[in-house]
Design a protein around this motif. Sequence first.
Motif, PDB file in Angstrom:
ATOM      1  N   SER A   1       0.842  -1.183   0.000  1.00 47.84           N
ATOM      2  CA  SER A   1       0.000   0.000   0.000  1.00 47.84           C
ATOM      3  C   SER A   1       0.878   1.233   0.000  1.00 47.84           C
ATOM      4  CB  SER A   1      -0.919   0.017   1.227  1.00 47.84           C
ATOM      5  OG  SER A   1      -0.149   0.020   2.412  1.00 47.84           O
ATOM      6  N   SER A   2       0.312   2.338  -0.424  1.00 47.55           N
ATOM      7  CA  SER A   2       1.086   3.571  -0.478  1.00 47.55           C
ATOM      8  C   SER A   2       1.247   4.153   0.910  1.00 47.55           C
ATOM      9  CB  SER A   2       0.373   4.577  -1.391  1.00 47.55           C
ATOM     10  OG  SER A   2      -0.919   4.840  -0.876  1.00 47.55           O
ATOM     11  N   PRO A   3       2.301   4.931   1.152  1.00 41.56           N
ATOM     12  CA  PRO A   3       2.516   5.519   2.471  1.00 41.56           C
ATOM     13  C   PRO A   3       1.367   6.433   2.869  1.00 41.56           C
ATOM     14  CG  PRO A   3       4.480   5.714   1.111  1.00 41.56           C
ATOM     15  CD  PRO A   3       3.379   5.254   0.217  1.00 41.56           C
ATOM     16  N   SER A   4       1.144   6.535   4.175  1.00 45.29           N
ATOM     17  CA  SER A   4       0.091   7.383   4.695  1.00 45.29           C
ATOM     18  C   SER A   4       0.418   8.843   4.437  1.00 45.29           C
ATOM     19  CB  SER A   4      -0.079   7.155   6.200  1.00 45.29           C
ATOM     20  OG  SER A   4      -0.933   8.129   6.763  1.00 45.29           O
ATOM     21  N   THR A   5      -0.614   9.644   4.177  1.00 43.88           N
ATOM     22  CA  THR A   5      -0.413  11.070   3.963  1.00 43.88           C
ATOM     23  C   THR A   5      -0.513  11.851   5.267  1.00 43.88           C
ATOM     24  OG1 THR A   5      -2.771  11.308   3.479  1.00 43.88           O
ATOM     25  CG2 THR A   5      -1.287  10.959   1.607  1.00 43.88           C
ATOM     26  N   ASP A   6      -0.783  11.141   6.393  1.00 42.69           N
ATOM     27  CA  ASP A   6      -0.870  11.817   7.683  1.00 42.69           C
ATOM     28  C   ASP A   6       0.496  12.368   8.082  1.00 42.69           C
ATOM     29  OD1 ASP A   6      -3.125   9.308   9.008  1.00 42.69           O
ATOM     30  OD2 ASP A   6      -3.516  11.083   7.796  1.00 42.69           O
ATOM     31  N   THR A   7       0.508  13.414   8.892  1.00 42.04           N
ATOM     32  CA  THR A   7       1.759  13.941   9.406  1.00 42.04           C
ATOM     33  C   THR A   7       2.432  12.887  10.265  1.00 42.04           C
ATOM     34  OG1 THR A   7       0.844  16.178   9.430  1.00 42.04           O
ATOM     35  CG2 THR A   7       2.823  15.762  10.762  1.00 42.04           C
ATOM     36  N   PRO A   8       3.633  12.461   9.923  1.00 41.70           N
ATOM     37  CA  PRO A   8       4.261  11.366  10.672  1.00 41.70           C
ATOM     38  C   PRO A   8       4.790  11.839  12.010  1.00 41.70           C
ATOM     39  CG  PRO A   8       5.759  12.178   8.997  1.00 41.70           C
ATOM     40  CD  PRO A   8       4.465  12.914   8.805  1.00 41.70           C
ATOM     41  N   PRO A   9       4.942  10.949  12.966  1.00 39.01           N
ATOM     42  CA  PRO A   9       5.585  11.299  14.229  1.00 39.01           C
ATOM     43  C   PRO A   9       7.071  11.549  13.993  1.00 39.01           C
ATOM     44  CG  PRO A   9       5.208   8.938  14.110  1.00 39.01           C
ATOM     45  CD  PRO A   9       4.554   9.536  12.913  1.00 39.01           C
ATOM     46  N   PRO A  10       7.780  12.048  14.992  1.00 37.62           N
ATOM     47  CA  PRO A  10       9.206  12.329  14.791  1.00 37.62           C
ATOM     48  C   PRO A  10       9.997  11.066  14.518  1.00 37.62           C
ATOM     49  CG  PRO A  10       8.602  12.552  17.098  1.00 37.62           C
ATOM     50  CD  PRO A  10       7.327  12.415  16.337  1.00 37.62           C
ATOM     51  N   LYS A  11      11.080  11.221  13.789  1.00 42.38           N
ATOM     52  CA  LYS A  11      11.939  10.083  13.488  1.00 42.38           C
ATOM     53  C   LYS A  11      12.666   9.602  14.735  1.00 42.38           C
ATOM     54  CE  LYS A  11      16.273   9.120  11.074  1.00 42.38           C
ATOM     55  NZ  LYS A  11      17.261   9.597  10.091  1.00 42.38           N
ATOM     56  N   ARG A  12      12.949  10.516  15.651  1.00 38.16           N
ATOM     57  CA  ARG A  12      13.622  10.157  16.906  1.00 38.16           C
ATOM     58  C   ARG A  12      12.674  10.412  18.067  1.00 38.16           C
ATOM     59  NH1 ARG A  12      19.133   9.269  16.967  1.00 38.16           N
ATOM     60  NH2 ARG A  12      20.190   9.582  14.972  1.00 38.16           N
TER      61      ARG A  12
ATOM     62  N   ARG B   1      -0.195   1.466  17.785  1.00 34.67           N
ATOM     63  CA  ARG B   1       0.324   0.725  16.628  1.00 34.67           C
ATOM     64  C   ARG B   1      -0.098   1.337  15.306  1.00 34.67           C
ATOM     65  NH1 ARG B   1      -0.362  -5.637  18.592  1.00 34.67           N
ATOM     66  NH2 ARG B   1       0.604  -5.320  20.652  1.00 34.67           N
ATOM     67  N   ASN B   2      -1.285   1.911  15.243  1.00 35.00           N
ATOM     68  CA  ASN B   2      -1.825   2.393  13.971  1.00 35.00           C
ATOM     69  C   ASN B   2      -1.746   3.898  13.799  1.00 35.00           C
ATOM     70  OD1 ASN B   2      -2.611  -0.270  13.318  1.00 35.00           O
ATOM     71  ND2 ASN B   2      -4.508  -0.036  14.483  1.00 35.00           N
ATOM     72  N   GLU B   3      -1.477   4.624  14.894  1.00 33.70           N
ATOM     73  CA  GLU B   3      -1.436   6.081  14.795  1.00 33.70           C
ATOM     74  C   GLU B   3      -0.138   6.643  15.380  1.00 33.70           C
ATOM     75  OE1 GLU B   3      -5.060   7.879  16.325  1.00 33.70           O
ATOM     76  OE2 GLU B   3      -6.191   6.058  15.856  1.00 33.70           O
ATOM     77  N   HIS B   4      -0.044   6.722  16.690  1.00 31.28           N
ATOM     78  CA  HIS B   4       1.056   7.441  17.339  1.00 31.28           C
ATOM     79  C   HIS B   4       2.413   6.808  17.060  1.00 31.28           C
ATOM     80  CE1 HIS B   4      -1.965   9.762  19.497  1.00 31.28           C
ATOM     81  NE2 HIS B   4      -2.574   8.633  19.762  1.00 31.28           N
ATOM     82  N   PHE B   5       2.500   5.494  17.127  1.00 30.68           N
ATOM     83  CA  PHE B   5       3.765   4.793  16.906  1.00 30.68           C
ATOM     84  C   PHE B   5       3.677   3.918  15.654  1.00 30.68           C
ATOM     85  CE2 PHE B   5       4.726   4.739  21.786  1.00 30.68           C
ATOM     86  CZ  PHE B   5       4.853   6.120  21.755  1.00 30.68           C
ATOM     87  N   LYS B   6       2.978   4.417  14.665  1.00 24.93           N
ATOM     88  CA  LYS B   6       2.783   3.651  13.428  1.00 24.93           C
ATOM     89  C   LYS B   6       4.114   3.336  12.745  1.00 24.93           C
ATOM     90  CE  LYS B   6       0.352   3.909   8.970  1.00 24.93           C
ATOM     91  NZ  LYS B   6      -0.572   4.732   8.150  1.00 24.93           N
ATOM     92  N   TYR B   7       5.043   4.285  12.811  1.00 22.70           N
ATOM     93  CA  TYR B   7       6.347   4.108  12.183  1.00 22.70           C
ATOM     94  C   TYR B   7       7.411   3.918  13.256  1.00 22.70           C
ATOM     95  CZ  TYR B   7       3.687   6.152   8.363  1.00 22.70           C
ATOM     96  OH  TYR B   7       2.721   6.409   7.431  1.00 22.70           O
ATOM     97  N   PRO B   8       8.473   3.209  12.952  1.00 24.44           N
ATOM     98  CA  PRO B   8       9.541   3.021  13.947  1.00 24.44           C
ATOM     99  C   PRO B   8      10.254   4.335  14.233  1.00 24.44           C
ATOM    100  CG  PRO B   8      10.199   2.147  11.813  1.00 24.44           C
ATOM    101  CD  PRO B   8       8.751   2.510  11.692  1.00 24.44           C
ATOM    102  N   ALA B   9      10.945   4.379  15.359  1.00 22.75           N
ATOM    103  CA  ALA B   9      11.673   5.587  15.746  1.00 22.75           C
ATOM    104  C   ALA B   9      13.022   5.218  16.329  1.00 22.75           C
ATOM    105  CB  ALA B   9      10.873   6.400  16.767  1.00 22.75           C
ATOM    106  N   LEU B  10      14.021   6.040  16.031  1.00 20.91           N
ATOM    107  CA  LEU B  10      15.334   5.904  16.656  1.00 20.91           C
ATOM    108  C   LEU B  10      15.300   6.596  18.020  1.00 20.91           C
ATOM    109  CD1 LEU B  10      15.946   5.623  13.505  1.00 20.91           C
ATOM    110  CD2 LEU B  10      18.234   6.446  14.078  1.00 20.91           C
ATOM    111  N   VAL B  11      16.061   6.070  18.957  1.00 21.64           N
ATOM    112  CA  VAL B  11      16.210   6.729  20.245  1.00 21.64           C
ATOM    113  C   VAL B  11      16.970   8.039  20.029  1.00 21.64           C
ATOM    114  CG1 VAL B  11      17.309   6.567  22.520  1.00 21.64           C
ATOM    115  CG2 VAL B  11      16.153   4.570  21.528  1.00 21.64           C
ATOM    116  N   PRO B  12      16.524   9.139  20.637  1.00 24.07           N
ATOM    117  CA  PRO B  12      17.248  10.410  20.463  1.00 24.07           C
ATOM    118  C   PRO B  12      18.685  10.314  20.982  1.00 24.07           C
ATOM    119  CG  PRO B  12      15.073  10.787  21.416  1.00 24.07           C
ATOM    120  CD  PRO B  12      15.301   9.303  21.434  1.00 24.07           C
TER     121      PRO B  12
END
Length: 538
Positions: free
Chosen positions: A41-52, A412-423
């Motif tokens: 599926s195509s990536p979500s157009t929602d504003t993503p959470p921070p990468k870190r 899982r589906n919204e706030h932490f939908k994408y993985p994040a690196l530890v700051p």
Amino acid sequence: MGPCNIKTKDVMLGDKPKAYYSVIIFQTIASLAASFLLGCSSPSTDTPPPKREFRAVWVATFHNIDWPSKKGLDPETQRKEFLQLVDVQQANGMNALVVQVRPAGDAFYKSELTPWSEYLTGTQGKKPEPYYDPLKYMVNLSHSRNLEFHAWFNPFRAVSHEKFSSVSDKNISKQHPEWIMKNGKQLYLNPGIPEVRDHVIEVILEVVRNYDIDGIHFDDYFYPYEDAKNPFDDSVSFATYGKGQGDIRSWRRSNIDRFIERLSDSLQQIKPHLKFGVSPVGIWRNKTEDPRGSNTRVSYTAYDVLYADVRKWLKKGWIDYVAPQLYWSMNNPKASYHNLLPWWSNNSFGRHLYIGQAVYKTKANDSKPWKNPNQLPSQLRMNQQFPKVKGSIFYSANSFQNNPHKIQDKLRNEHFKYPALVPGMKWKDSIPPLAPQRLTVRQVRKWASISWQKPKPAADGEEASYYVIYRFKGQGKADMSDPSAILAIQKETSFVDWGCQAGETYLYIVSAVDRLHNESRSCAATMYSPEPEPISSK
């Protein structure tokens, strides 16, 4: 198909030409029908959470709140339970665990100074049978999943309950009864005695020397909570050690200050990479007591009741992060989340700020605001409006059971939908590792297989600890700050992309990250564009 032909070139990523990464462009040959079977599926157009973002959960062992589920379980069952806990929390998007290893003058690890915990074996001082080292197991499992492991200590609590606790002859209350003060039915080590502070620091440093942990963590208990029903008496130690140090309350704070400063210095000398964090009660001081305090009206504050001047520790740089327990609703009349979040943001003094989130109140529904399923999600969204907020720690692991208010689904589906690196913590380490070497890509049927070699150590001797694999469609700009482009964060040096879409051209990027989460910034680029297989007319 064999490795791609390597053609080295510089690749501009986003708008910043200074950042170069290992890149592979791969065009899939799979059929369109196969792409539907893969469920791409195509990536979500929602504003993503921070990468870190630091995403952690507290694992409380005190009275078996989270793990093990009860006293005296056999080691195999304990390991299975912890493995299941890790599976669930990793699926929830967590990248760190904060595990209580010393709940009450005891140990969840092999120690020469402290007896085995009754919450582990059922009897304080009794080792696990058949023998295993729970802390070593937990650290190894967490690291194999690329999760940070912070060892959580209750430094001064010695006995949970005078009558009902199992107390070994090795317990400090029996070894040094002169160090003990009572608080209701609990026994506490007296922080006003210098030998007590020395002992507790040695207890912690024993773990630091013997285990590959990532951080040392304290919660809100320093001096015990005191009220009319649960007083404590340290007047004798004040008379002995407090001369010339002001009133008894100022002296108590100075005792905890000295303890924190000395431990911070010791950690820096032994393992400079180790993080040191504290999770205080969520209010430092009320503004009515101190103009620097928050606009709150509560009885129990870190400074005045527990004698923990956390604001000072941050300003002095004695701790690396603070995780205030903001366990109030958004508009609580005495302690509003709306007021507390900006206060802590303005008083973090360049150290990391992680918010202690009350997921347990979502499960308990203990008041009207927490019956609202949007209470915790609203707090998480508010966190993102403050750049100094670097993440969250959730209390506690057991509270996620039965998915109250569908909180796991929302993570899982919204706030932490994408993985994040530890700051990263630049004051501890700012040198990135070298980039991965010799990237190759192979087309294997309907997916892409990517591999690389571990780079040599960087200038500071640090090696790559793990890798980040990104994927972008086409050959244009690659926004490395977008976490939706991250396919995986892993320790292994190979990866299979099962989610390719037929007929698309992809840009693959692999970076190396060191233990303190500095990400590599320069390496070679490669192009690989095979011709599509002819479509049979049969």
